[in-house]
Scaffold this motif. Structure first.
Motif, short mmCIF file in Angstrom:
data_model
loop_
_atom_site.label_atom_id
_atom_site.label_comp_id
_atom_site.label_asym_id
_atom_site.label_seq_id
_atom_site.Cartn_x
_atom_site.Cartn_y
_atom_site.Cartn_z
N GLY A 45 -2.04 8.12 3.22
CA GLY A 45 -0.83 8.90 3.02
C GLY A 45 -0.06 8.39 1.83
N PHE A 46 1.25 8.55 1.87
CA PHE A 46 2.12 8.18 0.75
C PHE A 46 3.03 7.02 1.17
N TYR A 47 2.93 5.94 0.44
CA TYR A 47 3.80 4.79 0.69
C TYR A 47 4.95 4.80 -0.32
N THR A 48 6.16 4.82 0.19
CA THR A 48 7.33 4.72 -0.70
C THR A 48 7.82 3.28 -0.68
N ILE A 49 8.05 2.76 -1.86
CA ILE A 49 8.49 1.37 -2.01
C ILE A 49 9.90 1.41 -2.57
N GLY A 50 10.82 0.75 -1.89
CA GLY A 50 12.20 0.81 -2.35
C GLY A 50 13.07 -0.23 -1.69
N ASN A 51 14.30 0.14 -1.42
CA ASN A 51 15.26 -0.81 -0.87
C ASN A 51 14.83 -1.28 0.52
N GLY A 52 15.28 -2.46 0.85
CA GLY A 52 14.95 -3.01 2.16
C GLY A 52 13.98 -4.16 2.05
N LYS A 53 13.41 -4.54 3.19
CA LYS A 53 12.53 -5.69 3.25
C LYS A 53 11.28 -5.35 4.05
N LEU A 54 10.23 -6.12 3.82
CA LEU A 54 9.03 -6.02 4.63
C LEU A 54 9.36 -6.53 6.02
N SER A 55 8.90 -5.84 7.04
CA SER A 55 9.17 -6.26 8.41
C SER A 55 8.56 -7.64 8.67
N ILE A 56 9.32 -8.48 9.36
CA ILE A 56 8.83 -9.81 9.69
C ILE A 56 7.69 -9.69 10.70
N GLN A 57 6.57 -10.33 10.39
CA GLN A 57 5.38 -10.27 11.23
C GLN A 57 4.82 -11.67 11.42
N SER A 58 3.98 -11.82 12.44
CA SER A 58 3.31 -13.10 12.62
C SER A 58 2.33 -13.35 11.47
N SER A 59 1.78 -12.25 10.90
CA SER A 59 0.92 -12.34 9.72
C SER A 59 1.04 -11.05 8.93
N LYS A 60 1.08 -11.16 7.60
CA LYS A 60 1.18 -9.98 6.75
C LYS A 60 -0.11 -9.16 6.74
N THR A 61 -1.17 -9.70 7.35
CA THR A 61 -2.45 -8.98 7.39
C THR A 61 -2.54 -8.02 8.57
N GLU A 62 -1.46 -7.86 9.33
CA GLU A 62 -1.50 -7.03 10.54
C GLU A 62 -1.61 -5.55 10.24
N ASP A 63 -1.13 -5.11 9.07
CA ASP A 63 -1.18 -3.69 8.74
C ASP A 63 -1.52 -3.52 7.26
N GLU A 64 -1.40 -2.31 6.77
CA GLU A 64 -1.79 -2.02 5.39
C GLU A 64 -0.65 -2.15 4.39
N ASN A 65 0.53 -2.56 4.84
CA ASN A 65 1.68 -2.63 3.94
C ASN A 65 1.46 -3.63 2.80
N MET A 66 0.93 -4.80 3.11
CA MET A 66 0.71 -5.79 2.05
C MET A 66 -0.30 -5.28 1.04
N ARG A 67 -1.33 -4.56 1.50
CA ARG A 67 -2.31 -4.03 0.56
C ARG A 67 -1.66 -3.01 -0.38
N ALA A 68 -0.82 -2.14 0.18
CA ALA A 68 -0.16 -1.13 -0.65
C ALA A 68 0.77 -1.79 -1.67
N LEU A 69 1.49 -2.83 -1.24
CA LEU A 69 2.36 -3.55 -2.17
C LEU A 69 1.54 -4.26 -3.25
N THR A 70 0.38 -4.77 -2.88
CA THR A 70 -0.50 -5.40 -3.86
C THR A 70 -1.03 -4.37 -4.85
N MET A 71 -1.39 -3.19 -4.36
CA MET A 71 -1.82 -2.11 -5.25
C MET A 71 -0.73 -1.78 -6.27
N ALA A 72 0.52 -1.71 -5.78
CA ALA A 72 1.63 -1.41 -6.69
C ALA A 72 1.78 -2.52 -7.73
#
Length: 302
Positions: A45-72
């Motif tokens: 889908g479409f990931y919008t990157i903007g204001n705010g913070k990445l949700s606190i997680q036990s590991s950043k590998t739990e979902d695809e958010n870190m990959r999308a941020l790395t792509m950006a």
């Protein structure tokens, strides 16, 4: 095909590369938003990157958010050279205290999708990860500078969620005394807004507080500025008290504050303490460090 070494430092507050810094706030949408700025389009889908913070997680590998941020982050680096198709040696990092627990998880996470085709700001990128390199955050940022520092130093990496404390004796990290403390700038901003609510009945937005952290002042009303600066001085004091409580003696040990949070120390640390400190308020320092370590690993190539 051209090859590039790219370091991406995905933090809870911001994602940094050697030349860019943007908010890690991210949201997955099913439909394309009307504005393409900082929008990633993938098969998910479409990931919008903007204001705010990445949700606190036990590991950043739990979902695809870190990959999308790395792509950006990769796209931000590639667009500087007008490149859309590239082989990439990727550098990333985890705190030294969590290297044993998370290094392999990061390698597995990125290696799962080494061929990435996606759109960033309506431009299609085709990226092939030639290698994924995971380094100790904080240490990577200063390893090239160690010869310029004293033999006994404590690296203090002030991030959004945590403060990473890394003692180094005779240029070798002392793993037995490493600490990861939940004292990052997010907690500081929460304390600032609590003080504003108690005194003025109102809050300040995150960007206003970040500006004062970065520049030491602002043109906001004096009553707001006074409270915010007072809280930032208290935050700096709490960091120094914590270092002393961990038995680090500022008379004998050089404190090295790094990354974006170091700007707070630059503006609010009393001059008496600054004499024994080094402040490197470069938000890109870890991403640059990852790239330097990859070049060293490759014998200076690329």
């Amino acid at each position: 095909m051209a090859s590039y070494i790219i370091g991406v430092d995905v933090g809870y507050g911001n994602t940094k590369t050697a030349h860019s810094c943007f908010s890690s706030g991210i949201k997955l949408l099913s439909a394309k938003p009307p504005i393409s700025t900082r929008v990633i389009e993938t098969t998910s889908g479409f990931y919008t990157i903007g204001n705010g913070k990445l949700s606190i997680q036990s590991s950043k590998t739990e979902d695809e958010n870190m990959r999308a941020l790395t792509m950006a982050g990769i796209a931000e680096e590639l667009k500087r050279t007008h490149t859309t198709v590239a082989d990439v040696y990727l550098g990333c990092g985890v705190p030294l205290t969590r290297m044993g627990a998370e290094k392999q998880a990061f390698l597995d996470y990125y290696n799962k999708n080494r061929r990435m085709v996606y759109k960033y700001e309506d431009v299609t990128y085709s990226v092939n990860l030639l290698s994924v390199n995971v380094f100790p955050q904080g240490y990577a940022g200063v390893v090239a500078k160690l010869p310029e520092l004293k033999k006994s130093v404590v690296i203090v990496d002030i991030g959004s969620w945590t403060i990473e404390i890394l003692p180094i004796e005779n240029f070798v990290p002392d793993l037995t005394r490493c600490k990861s403390l939940t004292m990052g700038t997010i907690t500081c901003m929460n304390d600032i807004n609590e003080a504003l609510r108690q005194n003025l009945g109102k809050e300040a937005d995150e960007s206003t507080i970040k500006d004062i952290m970065m520049y030491g002042t602002s043109d906001i009303p004096a009553e707001y500025l006074s409270i915010i600066k007072s809280e930032l001085r208290d935050y700096v004091t709490s960091i120094m008290d914590t270092l002393r409580a961990l038995n680090f003696n500022p008379d004998l040990t050089q404190f090295v504050f790094i990354a974006g949070g170091a700007s707070i120390m630059k503006h609010f640390l009393p001059e008496t303490f600054k004499r024994s400190c080094v402040i490197i308020d470069d938000v890109h320092i870890n991403a640059k460090g990852y790239e330097d370590l990859i070049r060293k690993k490759m014998g200076g190539r690329a």
